[in-house]
Design a protein around this motif. Structure first.
Motif, PDB file in Angstrom:
ATOM      1  N   GLN A  51       4.972 -14.920 -22.870  1.00  0.00           N
ATOM      2  CA  GLN A  51       4.600 -14.427 -21.545  1.00  0.00           C
ATOM      3  C   GLN A  51       5.724 -13.697 -20.819  1.00  0.00           C
ATOM      4  O   GLN A  51       5.492 -12.715 -20.149  1.00  0.00           O
ATOM      5  N   PHE A  52       6.930 -14.206 -20.911  1.00  0.00           N
ATOM      6  CA  PHE A  52       8.072 -13.564 -20.268  1.00  0.00           C
ATOM      7  C   PHE A  52       9.100 -13.195 -21.335  1.00  0.00           C
ATOM      8  O   PHE A  52      10.120 -13.866 -21.475  1.00  0.00           O
ATOM      9  N   PRO A  53       8.841 -12.129 -22.104  1.00  0.00           N
ATOM     10  CA  PRO A  53       9.751 -11.808 -23.204  1.00  0.00           C
ATOM     11  C   PRO A  53      11.182 -11.509 -22.742  1.00  0.00           C
ATOM     12  O   PRO A  53      12.133 -11.693 -23.497  1.00  0.00           O
ATOM     13  N   GLU A  54      11.326 -11.100 -21.491  1.00  0.00           N
ATOM     14  CA  GLU A  54      12.668 -10.809 -20.974  1.00  0.00           C
ATOM     15  C   GLU A  54      13.436 -12.075 -20.593  1.00  0.00           C
ATOM     16  O   GLU A  54      14.634 -12.041 -20.351  1.00  0.00           O
ATOM     17  N   HIS A  55      12.741 -13.218 -20.524  1.00  0.00           N
ATOM     18  CA  HIS A  55      13.357 -14.505 -20.214  1.00  0.00           C
ATOM     19  C   HIS A  55      13.065 -15.463 -21.361  1.00  0.00           C
ATOM     20  O   HIS A  55      11.923 -15.645 -21.753  1.00  0.00           O
ATOM     21  N   PHE A  56      14.096 -16.074 -21.851  1.00  0.00           N
ATOM     22  CA  PHE A  56      13.946 -17.001 -22.961  1.00  0.00           C
ATOM     23  C   PHE A  56      13.598 -18.381 -22.413  1.00  0.00           C
ATOM     24  O   PHE A  56      14.402 -18.989 -21.708  1.00  0.00           O
TER      25      PHE A  56
END
Length: 145
Positions: A51-56
């Motif tokens: 869902q949030f590929p920019e946040h791991f």
């Protein structure tokens, strides 16, 4: 203790739970996500990665060798193997063990509104419990009570 009642309406849990996980991790808290439904846990696993590929959003399934190190742990019970401060009951089922956490979140849809109200009333008169009610609006959680 804080108990949050989160009405996710017509949004599937796997769509809204990553927001909660991101917020908890952003506050330096660990999260235990509980569901008695294996298919739901698998969908939540996928959503936390995608869902949030920019946040791991690092996470794992309970029962592994590194449970204690997981910031987000997916489990079928409230056994707090990762030292979580927050438990999210993703399947909408209240578990009394959730009351042992500093913060518990009950996620539910319109079909479970009546049972969520009954759980809300269980905390009537308890001065050591702060209740909150949130509803998803426009993709964001809005506090209603």
């Amino acid at each position: 203790m804080r108990v949050g009642f989160y009405l996710h309406g017509n949004q599937p849990v796997e769509r809204v739970l990553p927001q909660i996980a991101r917020a908890a991790l952003g506050q330096g808290q660990r999260l235990l996500v509980v569901s008695g439904d294996d298919a739901q846990l698998a969908a939540l696993d996928k959503a936390l990665w995608e869902q949030f590929p920019e946040h791991f959003l690092a996470h794992g399934f309970a029962g592994g060798p590194h449970d204690a190190r997981q910031p987000v742990l997916l489990a079928d019970s409230c056994a707090n193997a990762n030292g979580a401060e927050v438990v999210a009951l993703a399947d909408g089922q209240w578990r009394e063990e959730a009351a042992t956490f500093p913060r518990a979140i009950l996620l539910f849809d319109e079909n479970a509104r009546g049972s969520a109200r009954a759980i809300w009333r269980q905390f009537d008169g308890k001065t050591d419990v702060e209740r909150e009610f949130f509803e998803i609006e426009g993709g964001k959680w809005v506090r209603k009570a």
